[in-house]
Design an enzyme around this catalytic site. Structure first.
Site, PDB file in Angstrom:
ATOM      1  N   PHE A  97       0.847  -1.444   0.013  1.00  0.00           N
ATOM      2  CA  PHE A  97      -0.064   0.145  -0.020  1.00  0.00           C
ATOM      3  C   PHE A  97       0.878   1.315   0.192  1.00  0.00           C
ATOM      4  CE2 PHE A  97      -3.302  -2.931   1.851  1.00  0.00           C
ATOM      5  CZ  PHE A  97      -3.763  -3.044   0.848  1.00  0.00           C
ATOM      6  N   ASP A  98       2.144   1.106   0.347  1.00  0.00           N
ATOM      7  CA  ASP A  98       2.959   2.429   0.412  1.00  0.00           C
ATOM      8  C   ASP A  98       3.146   2.473  -1.368  1.00  0.00           C
ATOM      9  OD1 ASP A  98       3.750   3.608   2.620  1.00  0.00           O
ATOM     10  OD2 ASP A  98       4.994   1.902   3.065  1.00  0.00           O
ATOM     11  N   VAL A  99       3.297   1.320  -1.951  1.00  0.00           N
ATOM     12  CA  VAL A  99       3.585   1.444  -3.430  1.00  0.00           C
ATOM     13  C   VAL A  99       2.291   1.986  -4.227  1.00  0.00           C
ATOM     14  CG1 VAL A  99       4.083   0.108  -5.565  1.00  0.00           C
ATOM     15  CG2 VAL A  99       5.179  -0.158  -3.425  1.00  0.00           C
TER      16      VAL A  99
END
Length: 382
Positions: free
Chosen positions: A174-176
């Protein structure tokens, strides 16, 4: 600012003041830099971006590979925002930037006069992107870490074996995806500015990106009141669509529509499966997946994974081995995707998009901490 290999991409001339760190923001700005933007990475003393210290592993020169993965094509300047002189440099940078991106806790830049309202007062055309963990309302005080987003969004509840515990994804997923949403939002805002002259603030957060990224799982709940569950490597709506054991190892086997199903049955030389009413449609195959799995495994056990890979691929059935990362990169290389670029000798995975007219460029390796401070200060004095 001078560059050994001047940027020529679609974002050449766009200046990005990057006040972000860790992963989501730096990933977004690296994608912009690949497309020609001048990205100035602002880092705090004494160690800079946290990922510089996230080791092991390290490259041959001792640099954290985590940092290397998301910081090519950038320049680095060290600024202590508590120092008046450095803060003045930060203000001048924000005033010159086309884009400013930050992932401080919501409201954290107000005391430095680097919040959107303050920056836009002197730079009304700025596209100001804020990334947070959980938004600027009730979640403003919550720390934004990918693992937390994976947990509270529900991803971990649908990841892992049915009889096992919740499991995180093997990458900071989810960072990506939040970084991708940030890059898309910045490009859309730049397009709006091109048409109207107006800057704006765009915001995204890990939880919103996570819920969007759960796609069919969130839809199952919202549209059908179905709470998804862990299914291991199985798919809730498709079968076969998972690793299946062969005579000497697992092979991913996919029949995602009736045509692929017919090709699979033909390759397995099991025509009786086509005549069985239990398997006549995707819905029926899902309903009777346990019985079908037994019959498929009987056939797959007669040959090795490599033999079945050759046979099924020739028949047009999607299939493949479960590779290591090393093998995945090797496969991309064999397929002519040229997955690795090495600006300045620092290898990284190339930008995943191909452009017929404005290709990405790889001009600079990830910068050493503060490597471009003098150059950036001189440029701001012009």
């Amino acid at each position: 600012m001078d560059d050994d290999a001047p940027a020529t991409g679609p974002l050449a001339g766009v200046v990005v003041a990057d006040f972000s760190r860790i992963l989501a923001g730096p990933y977004a700005t690296m994608l912009l830099a690949d497309l020609g933007a001048t990205v100035i990475k602002v880092e705090g003393p004494p160690t800079g971006d946290d990922t510089r210290t996230w080791t092991p592993p390290v490259s041959d020169d001792g640099t954290a590979t985590y940092y290397l993965s998301i910081n090519r094509n950038k320049r680095s300047i060290v600024l202590d925002l508590a120092d008046p002189g450095d803060l003045d440099v930060a203000h001048r940078l924000a005033a010159r930037a086309d884009v400013m991106i930050e992932n401080f806790k919501p409201g954290g830049l107000v005391r430095f006069g680097l919040d959107h309202a303050s920056v836009a007062a002197t730079n009304p055309g700025v596209v100001y992107c804020s990334i947070s963990g959980f938004g600027t309302a009730g979640g403003a005080a919550l720390p934004g870490y990918d693992l937390l987003a994976q947990a509270v969004s529900g991803l971990m509840s649908v990841t892992g074996e049915p009889d096992g515990g919740p499991t995180k994804a093997g990458v900071a997923l989810f960072d990506v995806t939040t970084g991708l949403h940030a890059a898309i939002a910045i490009l859309a805002a730049l397009h709006h500015r091109e048409r109207t002259g107006e800057g704006q603030r765009v915001e995204t957060n890990l939880l919103s990106a996570a819920l969007s990224g759960l796609v069919n799982h969130t839809s199952a709940y919202l549209a059908a009141d179905v709470v998804p569950r862990r299914m291991g490597n199985a798919h809730a709506s498709l079968f076969p669509y998972e690793p299946l054991p062969t005579g000497d190892g697992d092979l991913i086997v996919i029949a995602a529509n009736d045509n692929q199903w017919r090709r699979l049955v033909g390759a397995l030389e099991a025509p009786e499966l086509l005549e069985d009413p239990r398997f006549g449609s995707m819905g029926e195959r899902n309903t009777h997946r346990d019985a079908l799995r037994v019959l498929l495994l009987e056939r797959l056990a007669t040959r090795s994974a490599q033999e079945w890979f050759d046979i099924l691929t020739a028949a047009g059935v999607p299939c493949g081995p479960i590779n290591t990362v090393e093998q995945g990169i090797a496969l991309a290389d064999r397929l002519g995707l040229e997955p690795v670029v090495s600006p300045g000798g620092a290898p990284s995975v190339r930008n995943p998009v191909t452009y017929s007219a404005t290709p990405p460029s790889y001009r600079r390796p990830p910068p050493a901490l503060g490597a471009d401070g003098d150059e950036i200060r001189a440029w701001l004095e012009d």
